[in-house]
Design a protein around this motif. Sequence first.
Motif, PDB file in Angstrom:
ATOM      1  N   LEU A  45       0.856  -1.175   0.000  1.00 19.96           N
ATOM      2  CA  LEU A  45       0.000   0.000   0.000  1.00 19.96           C
ATOM      3  C   LEU A  45       0.897   1.232   0.000  1.00 19.96           C
ATOM      4  O   LEU A  45       2.080   1.140   0.324  1.00 19.96           O
ATOM      5  CB  LEU A  45      -0.891   0.026   1.255  1.00 19.96           C
ATOM      6  CG  LEU A  45      -1.899  -1.110   1.407  1.00 19.96           C
ATOM      7  CD1 LEU A  45      -2.573  -1.015   2.771  1.00 19.96           C
ATOM      8  CD2 LEU A  45      -2.940  -1.099   0.303  1.00 19.96           C
ATOM      9  N   SER A  79      -6.907  -2.326   0.751  1.00 20.23           N
ATOM     10  CA  SER A  79      -7.143  -0.878   0.769  1.00 20.23           C
ATOM     11  C   SER A  79      -8.360  -0.538   1.605  1.00 20.23           C
ATOM     12  O   SER A  79      -8.329   0.382   2.426  1.00 20.23           O
ATOM     13  CB  SER A  79      -7.363  -0.362  -0.652  1.00 20.23           C
ATOM     14  OG  SER A  79      -6.141  -0.233  -1.307  1.00 20.23           O
ATOM     15  N   ASN A  88      -3.730   0.976  -2.991  1.00 18.64           N
ATOM     16  CA  ASN A  88      -2.853  -0.125  -3.375  1.00 18.64           C
ATOM     17  C   ASN A  88      -2.209   0.220  -4.709  1.00 18.64           C
ATOM     18  O   ASN A  88      -2.408   1.307  -5.242  1.00 18.64           O
ATOM     19  CB  ASN A  88      -3.655  -1.419  -3.461  1.00 18.64           C
ATOM     20  CG  ASN A  88      -4.801  -1.273  -4.435  1.00 18.64           C
ATOM     21  OD1 ASN A  88      -4.590  -1.113  -5.634  1.00 18.64           O
ATOM     22  ND2 ASN A  88      -6.025  -1.262  -3.917  1.00 18.64           N
TER      23      ASN A  88
END
Lengths: 346, 296, 264
Positions: free
Chosen positions: A127, A287, A294
């Motif tokens: 992320l 996410s 992401n």
Amino acid sequence: MKIRSVLLGASALAMLSMGTARADGELFFYNWSNYFPPELFEKFEAETGIKVTLDVYDSNETMLAKLQAGASGYDIAVASDYMVDVMIKDGLATEFDAKNLENFGNVAKPHDTMEYDPDRKYSVTYLWGTTGFTYDADATDGELEQSWKEFFEPREEFHGKIGALNDEVEMYNAASYYIGVPKCTEDPAEAQKVLDVLQKQKPYIAVYSSEGTIDRMSAREVTMHMQWNGAAHRTKESIPNAVFVYPKEGLTYWSDHFVVPKGAPNLENAKTFINWMMMPENAAAASNYAGYMNAVKGTEDFMDPALKADPAVNMPEEYAGLLIPGQNCSAPARDLRNRVWTKLKN
Amino acid sequence: MGNLIRSKRFWLIAPAVLYIGFFMAVPLGQMAYVSILERGDYGAVNWGVFSFDAYASFLFERDLMDNLMFNTDYLQIFARSFGLSAMTMVFALVLGFPTAFYISMQPQARRNFLIFLVTIPFWTNILVRNYAWMLLLRNGGLIDNGLAWLGYESGGLDILYTPYAVSIGLTYTYLPFMVLPIYASLEKLDHRLIEAAFDLGADKWRAMTRVILPLAAPGIAAGCILVFIPCLGAYVTPELLGGGKFMMIANLIGSQFGAARNWPFGAALGFVLLAFVLLSMMIYAMKFKSLPEEKL
Amino acid sequence: MKIDTSNPLWRFRGITPMAMFFFAYLYLPILVLIVLSFNENRLATIWTGFSTDWYRVALSNDDMLRAAKNSLVIAVSATVIATTAATLAALGMARQRFRGETGVAAMLVLPLLVPEIVTAIATLLFFVAIGVQLGLISVIAAHTVFCIPFAYLPIRARLDGMDPALAEAANDLYANEWQAFRRVTFPLLWPGIMSGAMLSFIISLDDFVISYFVGGAGATTLPIYIFGMIRMGITPEVNAVSALMLIISIVFVSISFLIDRIRY
């Protein structure tokens, strides 16, 4: 009789000390707590038969210190950009050629490459986010500039109402962006300038803390807080008029990556996991859980609409030029930074 | 006979000492070695490359012209930590001694219950306890509102993120370490001894100083050590309740193994602290030894 | 409540209110913590409504439960080993002075004197150097070290004021040494042992730094788990787990009381 029981006890101890048996179907995953959806572990196990055990740390640096001291046994660690650099250079990362993984084609630009791992031999982005600051628009009459000035030289209504991250790196970097010196400077005169900015700001700061930033904003204990953008998104749930600022001087763009530490007992399982996480559905689930973007294409359909609609998380294209990636500073630069931080906290 | 007794004592003491020797003294020796090594470029150390920079940088820093300058930053942090620890120790003693005395005067069954009551809160995590204190102390928090409700308008308590909040939190954290040792000493206190003192015409003050305090003295000493020294290593409470505005020793050392990635300096700071503590304990021991004789 | 006039406590006026204040101070934050574990909001600090959801979340969070279990196993093991070693050492140290006593005494409190982070890295380097497999056992070994002084000092303080004549008298009455210990010294020492054991237990249960560094894969403890939440924000889930730990402690205390009742 006695000897036998001693032997029995000893062998039981020995078996315990071997730790959990490393069966084929296992994966030891090293990450922050609450940064990976537990349901996703279950889904992964159901689809691949590999059981994931989660171990956690509280910062990149403690994770590094532990690996440097020789601890092993983890198959995947999550490390931020500059830490990936350290791990590769210090020989703590295993080369696994992410580009050859089946789903690597799903990775969105520019995440298919990274400054510290251009060929993606060692890492894949999990992320990413930014570090800016948030303010409560209800607390001021004026319109704030999109600048670090509002944070470091705050207007009167924010005096004593500001929260800063209690993070040597983030604070030093932000101050260096504001006055335009390199964040990894080795020049003491430049470091002194950074210190001046921070020291001038200190009387207006209510608290330096990286924990509970959302709480403090929501309780209106502070009306401005340096924040990671995912936290800014969650702050808006209770403070609808909270604004996340993308300062014109630039802001840190950080990314966290899957890395396979040296001596990983289950390398193949680690690859399976990383490959699996590059599927849009799974990346989107991460996410939605953590509140950060992401790096996978085609996740839009699976994303939480509120997350997608929030400019703090789903950054508008116009700000792309402001992003400054994390940097692995040299030892003299880290020394200066640490001395600035120590003087600030004295 | 003497030999036998000596060897029996040896076997009593040996397990604890050998255990600490193996798992603590040996690793510390290794760490002393780390403290005189050169730091590694990416953290850790370069094994086999010696440098005394770590100890030098405790007192000196290089200025812009690369001259060595005397630097008091770290000494100030040490002084602050010692001051806060001493204050915490005094607070804990003031609160802890009467409580230990109170518990020791209860009937046997209630005594055990109360002792458990002292430790139960510490089954929760330190972070969570500090959070609870933040909620209690902040402006508009429970205590602030409580005072307002009682008709006392504080106009904002303004205590959270100050050194006062830190001492409230630290005292809280270390209370059981004061109460339990004192209780352990006082528990054997016979009510009749105090009664006898009163019967012999002692006033409260004399009963306290001549009967109760001497009995409690070993416990008080143990309690003070168990509060003062761990308090020097307090990390979480200054960060949370003090608003992270001032560093304590543990924060400083932690950052050397963290963001600064300067292991030798972190280790050196640890040994400087060890030296300070040993020194102050020696001074204390020398002073304390002469006291009991004078009193009796 | 009946006033017991044979209890000298009533003569010292300030003591009872002080003790009451002490317990209020001790339990005020705990009350807050429990109330907030029933908060429906994701944020720990803002009350929005009653809910038991966080208990459901906590009880289905396998990682956190495993961490809590690890913490309990480590704390119990370290406490038992450390308290045993400390009791023996205190008995050995208590009689007449001997040469090198100061050195031995300093050794026994050495783990207190070294900052945790230094101990943690030192121990990890040492374990790696001698090839110890990191896991729960290595954490227990490391915890035992710093639990020893916490157990030793209260026991020693208890012994310090004890009359050696008692054990000698027992010896004179033809009790052998073991009997003298079992019937005289040990019961007299018990409050010290209990205090020491409880301090060891709570210091082990709260430890983060040392557990973090010397624990192997799969040996995450509750404090490590909770500290790892710092970046993502702490939710009432942690309060719920804390409340569950309190329940375990109360169950534990009740059982020990029952055992006590049966024994006497």
